[in-house]
Design a protein around this motif. Sequence first.
Motif, PDB file in Angstrom:
ATOM      1  N   ASP A  16       0.825  -1.208   0.000  1.00  0.00           N
ATOM      2  CA  ASP A  16       0.000   0.000   0.000  1.00  0.00           C
ATOM      3  C   ASP A  16       0.860   1.260   0.000  1.00  0.00           C
ATOM      4  O   ASP A  16       0.694   2.142  -0.856  1.00  0.00           O
ATOM      5  CB  ASP A  16      -0.930   0.015   1.215  1.00  0.00           C
ATOM      6  N   SER A  17       1.782   1.356   0.954  1.00  0.00           N
ATOM      7  CA  SER A  17       2.607   2.565   1.022  1.00  0.00           C
ATOM      8  C   SER A  17       3.606   2.617  -0.122  1.00  0.00           C
ATOM      9  O   SER A  17       4.036   3.709  -0.519  1.00  0.00           O
ATOM     10  CB  SER A  17       3.323   2.650   2.378  1.00  0.00           C
ATOM     11  N   GLY A  72      -1.017   4.914   3.760  1.00  0.00           N
ATOM     12  CA  GLY A  72      -1.458   3.918   2.790  1.00  0.00           C
ATOM     13  C   GLY A  72      -2.777   3.255   3.118  1.00  0.00           C
ATOM     14  O   GLY A  72      -3.057   2.163   2.594  1.00  0.00           O
ATOM     15  N   ASN A 127      -6.308   2.041   2.723  1.00  0.00           N
ATOM     16  CA  ASN A 127      -7.121   1.876   1.514  1.00  0.00           C
ATOM     17  C   ASN A 127      -8.578   1.563   1.883  1.00  0.00           C
ATOM     18  O   ASN A 127      -8.908   1.356   3.043  1.00  0.00           O
ATOM     19  CB  ASN A 127      -6.523   0.809   0.589  1.00  0.00           C
ATOM     20  N   ASP A 129      -9.481  -1.336   4.191  1.00  0.00           N
ATOM     21  CA  ASP A 129      -9.027  -1.285   5.580  1.00  0.00           C
ATOM     22  C   ASP A 129     -10.134  -0.857   6.535  1.00  0.00           C
ATOM     23  O   ASP A 129     -10.001  -0.979   7.754  1.00  0.00           O
ATOM     24  CB  ASP A 129      -7.835  -0.332   5.718  1.00  0.00           C
ATOM     25  N   SER A 140      -5.375  10.148   3.238  1.00  0.00           N
ATOM     26  CA  SER A 140      -5.297   8.751   2.780  1.00  0.00           C
ATOM     27  C   SER A 140      -5.695   8.704   1.304  1.00  0.00           C
ATOM     28  O   SER A 140      -6.829   8.366   0.972  1.00  0.00           O
ATOM     29  CB  SER A 140      -6.215   7.861   3.629  1.00  0.00           C
ATOM     30  N   LEU A 200      -5.208   6.689  -1.175  1.00  0.00           N
ATOM     31  CA  LEU A 200      -5.724   5.441  -1.743  1.00  0.00           C
ATOM     32  C   LEU A 200      -7.215   5.300  -1.448  1.00  0.00           C
ATOM     33  O   LEU A 200      -8.005   4.940  -2.328  1.00  0.00           O
ATOM     34  CB  LEU A 200      -4.955   4.241  -1.189  1.00  0.00           C
ATOM     35  N   GLU A 201      -7.594   5.593  -0.219  1.00  0.00           N
ATOM     36  CA  GLU A 201      -9.009   5.539   0.130  1.00  0.00           C
ATOM     37  C   GLU A 201      -9.784   6.621  -0.619  1.00  0.00           C
ATOM     38  O   GLU A 201     -10.886   6.366  -1.122  1.00  0.00           O
ATOM     39  CB  GLU A 201      -9.188   5.715   1.638  1.00  0.00           C
ATOM     40  N   LYS A 233      -7.855  -3.316  -1.892  1.00  0.00           N
ATOM     41  CA  LYS A 233      -6.598  -4.055  -1.923  1.00  0.00           C
ATOM     42  C   LYS A 233      -6.305  -4.640  -3.302  1.00  0.00           C
ATOM     43  O   LYS A 233      -5.160  -4.622  -3.761  1.00  0.00           O
ATOM     44  CB  LYS A 233      -6.640  -5.178  -0.880  1.00  0.00           C
ATOM     45  N   VAL A 285      -5.000  -1.918  -5.453  1.00  0.00           N
ATOM     46  CA  VAL A 285      -3.638  -1.552  -5.073  1.00  0.00           C
ATOM     47  C   VAL A 285      -2.636  -2.538  -5.657  1.00  0.00           C
ATOM     48  O   VAL A 285      -1.614  -2.146  -6.239  1.00  0.00           O
ATOM     49  CB  VAL A 285      -3.512  -1.493  -3.536  1.00  0.00           C
TER      50      VAL A 285
END
Length: 286
Positions: A41-42, A133, A135, A138, A156, A158-159, A165, A168
């Motif tokens: 993720d990161s 990271g 997402n 999470d 955040s 990605l979110e 996931k 990603v």
Amino acid sequence: MTQALDIRPDPALDSDARYRRLLAILRTLDGALVAFSGGVDSSLLAAAAKDALGERVLLVTARSPLHPPSEAQFAKALAAALHVDHRILDTLELDDPAVSRNDPDRCYHCKRALFSRLAEMAAAEHLASVVDGFNRDDRDDYRPGRRATRELGVRSPLEEAALGKEDVRALARLRGLPNWDAPARACLASRVPYGERLTAERLARVARAEAGLEALGFTQLRVRDHGLLARVEVASADMDRACQAPVRAAIAAACRAAGYTWASLDLEGYRTGSLNEALAPPRRAR
């Protein structure tokens, strides 16, 4: 020593609507400090931040007994391959009783302390935002640390880009990241039942046991620390192999070598946050 990494993006990445959405969000930022564990993720976030912001990016990796040493080593190698400024931040979470006593809100106190320091570093470097990271998927687990990052104004992306996931991993593969299919990771404190004190020695024992099981060919796994007993979780696909007599013996030997007296195999297999199952429903609510 970690081998130098060769990162070659797939040309298809440029036309992927998900990645374009992520880049658009990052380009609204006046510089970013990325909380960079080296997990997938990161790693995707770090690469995208580099693509969107150029030199206005700093990656910071926390180094402490809560993380295996190999994580910081890999993060350093990946940052070098991405040609992004990277720093290691030594942290002392276990010196904080709110963390070491390991209550269910442990992660809140840990994240609050870490991201407060990251915010100070970002300000010193004239970077407007700290990003993590987190997402979309999470949201499905008990994550008290999320409250801390929200309080501190951590973004955040990605979110925000509605990436789960699977998204990603797909984008990390297209970006050429070598860890796109790496197993999910979590800090070593997540291996110890709530209410049982965290110590550097206990976390090092977990790290040794998990390294021993990885050497046996298991990738998606956890060793949950129940005192002298190691409760081993492996992926469902690995369960039949883990139950074979020679492999069972090797698992037990690896756990004993790490410092455990007994080893057990969890029949439900690996699942994220299995120790959260002991929490009462009100505690699990977000």
